[in-house]
Motif scaffolding. Sequence first.
Motif, PDB file in Angstrom:
ATOM      1  N   LEU A 177       0.828  -1.213   0.000  1.00  0.00           N
ATOM      2  CA  LEU A 177       0.000   0.000   0.000  1.00  0.00           C
ATOM      3  C   LEU A 177       0.863   1.264   0.000  1.00  0.00           C
ATOM      4  CD1 LEU A 177      -2.991  -1.018   2.289  1.00  0.00           C
ATOM      5  CD2 LEU A 177      -2.568  -1.506  -0.115  1.00  0.00           C
ATOM      6  N   GLU A 178       1.981   1.230   0.728  1.00  0.00           N
ATOM      7  CA  GLU A 178       2.862   2.416   0.709  1.00  0.00           C
ATOM      8  C   GLU A 178       3.452   2.629  -0.689  1.00  0.00           C
ATOM      9  OE1 GLU A 178       5.784   2.167   3.856  1.00  0.00           O
ATOM     10  OE2 GLU A 178       4.280   2.510   5.406  1.00  0.00           O
ATOM     11  N   PHE A 179       3.904   1.535  -1.319  1.00  0.00           N
ATOM     12  CA  PHE A 179       4.496   1.677  -2.654  1.00  0.00           C
ATOM     13  C   PHE A 179       3.426   2.065  -3.670  1.00  0.00           C
ATOM     14  CE2 PHE A 179       9.012   0.200  -3.020  1.00  0.00           C
ATOM     15  CZ  PHE A 179       9.275   0.126  -1.667  1.00  0.00           C
ATOM     16  N   LEU A 193      -2.586  -6.623  -6.615  1.00  0.00           N
ATOM     17  CA  LEU A 193      -3.186  -7.959  -6.665  1.00  0.00           C
ATOM     18  C   LEU A 193      -2.922  -8.634  -5.328  1.00  0.00           C
ATOM     19  CD1 LEU A 193      -2.003  -9.139 -10.221  1.00  0.00           C
ATOM     20  CD2 LEU A 193      -4.185  -8.065  -9.601  1.00  0.00           C
ATOM     21  N   ASP A 194      -3.978  -8.763  -4.524  1.00  0.00           N
ATOM     22  CA  ASP A 194      -3.809  -9.297  -3.162  1.00  0.00           C
ATOM     23  C   ASP A 194      -4.547 -10.618  -3.020  1.00  0.00           C
ATOM     24  OD1 ASP A 194      -3.298  -9.611  -0.467  1.00  0.00           O
ATOM     25  OD2 ASP A 194      -4.748  -8.098   0.191  1.00  0.00           O
ATOM     26  N   ARG A 195      -3.902 -11.537  -2.334  1.00  0.00           N
ATOM     27  CA  ARG A 195      -4.497 -12.858  -2.114  1.00  0.00           C
ATOM     28  C   ARG A 195      -5.629 -12.818  -1.083  1.00  0.00           C
ATOM     29  NH1 ARG A 195      -0.314 -17.283  -0.018  1.00  0.00           N
ATOM     30  NH2 ARG A 195      -0.412 -15.960   1.808  1.00  0.00           N
ATOM     31  N   PRO A 310       6.487  -7.861  16.287  1.00  0.00           N
ATOM     32  CA  PRO A 310       6.022  -7.047  15.167  1.00  0.00           C
ATOM     33  C   PRO A 310       7.230  -6.422  14.461  1.00  0.00           C
ATOM     34  CG  PRO A 310       4.931  -6.392  17.218  1.00  0.00           C
ATOM     35  CD  PRO A 310       5.987  -7.386  17.579  1.00  0.00           C
ATOM     36  N   GLN A 311       7.168  -6.393  13.127  1.00  0.00           N
ATOM     37  CA  GLN A 311       8.334  -5.940  12.356  1.00  0.00           C
ATOM     38  C   GLN A 311       8.315  -4.420  12.197  1.00  0.00           C
ATOM     39  OE1 GLN A 311       8.722  -8.244   8.745  1.00  0.00           O
ATOM     40  NE2 GLN A 311       8.858 -10.167   9.853  1.00  0.00           N
ATOM     41  N   PHE A 312       8.798  -3.750  13.219  1.00  0.00           N
ATOM     42  CA  PHE A 312       8.916  -2.284  13.174  1.00  0.00           C
ATOM     43  C   PHE A 312      10.254  -1.893  13.784  1.00  0.00           C
ATOM     44  CE2 PHE A 312       4.232  -2.825  13.892  1.00  0.00           C
ATOM     45  CZ  PHE A 312       3.830  -2.405  12.626  1.00  0.00           C
TER      46      PHE A 312
HETATM   47  N1  LIG Z   1       5.050   1.767   7.893  1.00  0.00           N
HETATM   48  C1  LIG Z   1       5.579   0.695   8.438  1.00  0.00           C
HETATM   49  O1  LIG Z   1       5.744   0.591   9.651  1.00  0.00           O
HETATM   50  C2  LIG Z   1       6.011  -0.445   7.551  1.00  0.00           C
HETATM   51  C3  LIG Z   1       6.143  -0.248   6.191  1.00  0.00           C
HETATM   52  C4  LIG Z   1       6.536  -1.324   5.396  1.00  0.00           C
HETATM   53  C5  LIG Z   1       6.805  -2.552   5.977  1.00  0.00           C
HETATM   54  N2  LIG Z   1       6.667  -2.695   7.325  1.00  0.00           N
HETATM   55  C6  LIG Z   1       6.926  -4.007   7.964  1.00  0.00           C
HETATM   56  O2  LIG Z   1       7.381  -4.937   7.012  1.00  0.00           O
HETATM   57  C7  LIG Z   1       6.611  -6.126   7.094  1.00  0.00           C
HETATM   58  C8  LIG Z   1       6.508  -6.755   5.731  1.00  0.00           C
HETATM   59  O3  LIG Z   1       5.625  -5.996   4.891  1.00  0.00           O
HETATM   60  P1  LIG Z   1       4.825  -6.682   3.719  1.00  0.00           P
HETATM   61  O4  LIG Z   1       3.912  -5.677   3.120  1.00  0.00           O
HETATM   62  O5  LIG Z   1       5.767  -7.412   2.828  1.00  0.00           O
HETATM   63  O6  LIG Z   1       4.013  -7.831   4.464  1.00  0.00           O
HETATM   64  P2  LIG Z   1       2.554  -7.875   5.114  1.00  0.00           P
HETATM   65  O7  LIG Z   1       2.559  -9.080   5.949  1.00  0.00           O
HETATM   66  O8  LIG Z   1       2.162  -6.578   5.682  1.00  0.00           O
HETATM   67  O9  LIG Z   1       1.596  -8.126   3.852  1.00  0.00           O
HETATM   68  C9  LIG Z   1       1.715  -9.247   3.034  1.00  0.00           C
HETATM   69  C10 LIG Z   1       0.599  -9.186   2.001  1.00  0.00           C
HETATM   70  O10 LIG Z   1       0.862 -10.093   0.935  1.00  0.00           O
HETATM   71  C11 LIG Z   1      -0.344 -10.773   0.608  1.00  0.00           C
HETATM   72  N3  LIG Z   1       0.101 -12.036  -0.017  1.00  0.00           N
HETATM   73  C12 LIG Z   1       0.856 -13.017   0.531  1.00  0.00           C
HETATM   74  N4  LIG Z   1       1.122 -13.961  -0.388  1.00  0.00           N
HETATM   75  C13 LIG Z   1       0.535 -13.578  -1.550  1.00  0.00           C
HETATM   76  C14 LIG Z   1       0.468 -14.123  -2.863  1.00  0.00           C
HETATM   77  N5  LIG Z   1       1.076 -15.264  -3.181  1.00  0.00           N
HETATM   78  N6  LIG Z   1      -0.237 -13.446  -3.804  1.00  0.00           N
HETATM   79  C15 LIG Z   1      -0.836 -12.278  -3.495  1.00  0.00           C
HETATM   80  N7  LIG Z   1      -0.797 -11.698  -2.281  1.00  0.00           N
HETATM   81  C16 LIG Z   1      -0.107 -12.340  -1.316  1.00  0.00           C
HETATM   82  C17 LIG Z   1      -1.094 -10.890   1.905  1.00  0.00           C
HETATM   83  O11 LIG Z   1      -2.471 -11.040   1.676  1.00  0.00           O
HETATM   84  C18 LIG Z   1      -0.781  -9.538   2.541  1.00  0.00           C
HETATM   85  O12 LIG Z   1      -1.684  -8.575   2.075  1.00  0.00           O
HETATM   86  C19 LIG Z   1       5.278  -5.704   7.692  1.00  0.00           C
HETATM   87  O13 LIG Z   1       4.722  -6.748   8.456  1.00  0.00           O
HETATM   88  C20 LIG Z   1       5.614  -4.525   8.548  1.00  0.00           C
HETATM   89  O14 LIG Z   1       5.817  -4.920   9.884  1.00  0.00           O
HETATM   90  C21 LIG Z   1       6.271  -1.670   8.123  1.00  0.00           C
END
Ligand SMILES: NC(=O)c1ccc[n+]([C@@H]2O[C@H](COP(=O)([O-])OP(=O)(O)OC[C@H]3O[C@@H](n4cnc5c(N)ncnc54)[C@H](O)[C@@H]3O)[C@@H](O)[C@H]2O)c1
Length: 454
Positions: A177-179, A193-195, A310-312
């Motif tokens: 969502l950020e990108f 495209l989200d699963r 939590p990954q922060f």
């Molecule tokens: N602002 C912030 O604090 C920030 C920003 C970026 C990342 N992060 C950290 O990095 C971590 C990783 O981020 P992320 O976005 O990669 O992971 P996420 O766990 O947030 O999201 C993963 C997403 O991928 C989808 N998904 C998984 N497998 C799939 C597939 N085969 N096909 C389609 N969709 C699929 C899931 O439904 C989910 O929506 C986050 O958990 C977060 O803690 C934090």
Amino acid sequence: MKSIHSSYDALIIGFGKGGKTLAAYLANQGWQVALVEQSPLMYGGTCINIACIPTKSLVHNAELGKPYAESIHEKDQLTATLRQRNFNLVDQSPNATVITGKASFVSPNQVSVRLTDTQEDILIEAERIFINTGAKPIIPAISGLQQSQRVFTSTTLIEQTELPLRLVIIGGGYIALEFASMYAQYGSKVTILDRSTQFLPNEDRDMADAVMAVLVNKGIRIEQAVNIDEITPDDGDRQDTVVYHTQAGNRQEVQASAILVATGRQPYTEGLNLSAAGVDMDAKGYIRVNEYLQTNVPHIWALGDVNGGPQFTYVSLDDYRIIRSQFFNYKPHTLLDRNLVAFSLFTSPPFSHVGLREHEALAKGYHIKIATLPAASITRAQILNETEGLLKCIVDADTDQILGCSLLCANSSELINLVQLAMRARFDYTVLRDTIYTHPSMSEGLNDLFAKVP
Ligand SMILES: NC(=O)c1ccc[n+]([C@@H]2O[C@H](COP(=O)([O-])OP(=O)(O)OC[C@H]3O[C@@H](n4cnc5c(N)ncnc54)[C@H](O)[C@@H]3O)[C@@H](O)[C@H]2O)c1
Ligand SMILES: Cc1cc2nc3c(=O)[nH]c(=O)nc-3n(C[C@H](O)[C@H](O)[C@H](O)COP(=O)(O)OP(=O)(O)OC[C@H]3O[C@@H](n4cnc5c(N)ncnc54)[C@H](O)[C@@H]3O)c2cc1C
């Protein structure tokens, strides 16, 4: 580089937020410390080099309307400056040494390091070892993905100086969502495209719908419950095709000049040889720790993403506080007293949350009062011309304490910390309702939001 000793009081593996802060602290307390980092391009760790800092610099410049290539250049300068500053933070201490190489356990107290420049293997012993090796992207098994020249991770996409015309993002979480938000603002045509069957499945539907509306207004197409079948390569038109199925079973295709894989991150333990130290991991490969972040091997701790918290970045920093409190004269602090971890998702405007959502509060049996406020009703939002968004609070009807708050508005990443502080202080919601805030500020939105609590 400083001379490397064969033995240290503390060995820290990985230059993450918790580890580097711990290294500098321990060295200042007189401990002899070695910090091992596998790449000179990662001094300072994930956050400053490839994650929070570069992405938020890009989000900010997208909001300002700066061209993409210029923003990438500015981001590179920023990360280079921070990398050097972070290296100095540790290495300038007379008691600390940064060793650039890949660490691998040989025994519970011994770690072999393959030095990055000479490929020489050295052996280091330490009384205490702290693992802070972070996480790395999960790459799903999708046919054609490995062969494609257009597939990127969050790390490699922001190395590209040319803006992708059509960006397809696989995933619907933080990174996706950020990108999506920032690349759409730079001018890419973005498809998500989200699963997952639901958009932002953890959030209340009113807040999730409000975030979705913000993204859709930027021209982003969002598809839920998709199953990606394959990526077929470029047929000369400089675009790959992503083939997927919808929940209803319909076959769809979308053209992509770049594909971002944002499907989660997994613990980075590759090459660490944890079995030689006897350190336990869970089923997903995260290092198991107790409330003190201690592994099953008492002189080995794990901090940051690798321990499954939590990954922060701020959680990794709090991991450092937990460890510090075990060795020095600080108030005891463990995982058991870590509650109320807020987050901000840096879309434009950002979405931030702390505490319980409405559905969570109801599931826990609370009697609740709820208020919502459109961001557009805040004068500051009008000045900023950022009127999209929604604010929501959940209050315990029996005690008047705040149970949770979700904010989709300008500066929500700052405001949420104010709400969090009020919750930690166990203030009634009326404190935020009646506090005198400066004017015109986004904080005034809290006056109005909490005034609407019935
Ligand atoms: N602002 C912030 O604090 C920030 C920003 C970026 C990342 N992060 C950290 O990095 C971590 C990783 O981020 P992320 O976005 O990669 O992971 P996420 O766990 O947030 O999201 C993963 C997403 O991928 C989808 N998904 C998984 N497998 C799939 C597939 N085969 N096909 C389609 N969709 C699929 C899931 O439904 C989910 O929506 C986050 O958990 C977060 O803690 C934090
Ligand atoms: C694109 C993106 C955006 C993000 N945005 C935010 C955000 O806005 N806010 C936020 O709070 N969080 C954000 N995060 C999450 C945040 O970046 C991580 O939670 C945080 O950086 C984790 O830090 P850490 O302490 O676990 O270790 P890291 O910073 O990941 O450091 C681990 C280090 O260990 C090194 N290493 C690994 N194995 C070895 C080995 N065997 N030997 C030697 N060195 C090794 C690695 O090279 C790395 O430098 C984001 C993540 C991503 C991917």
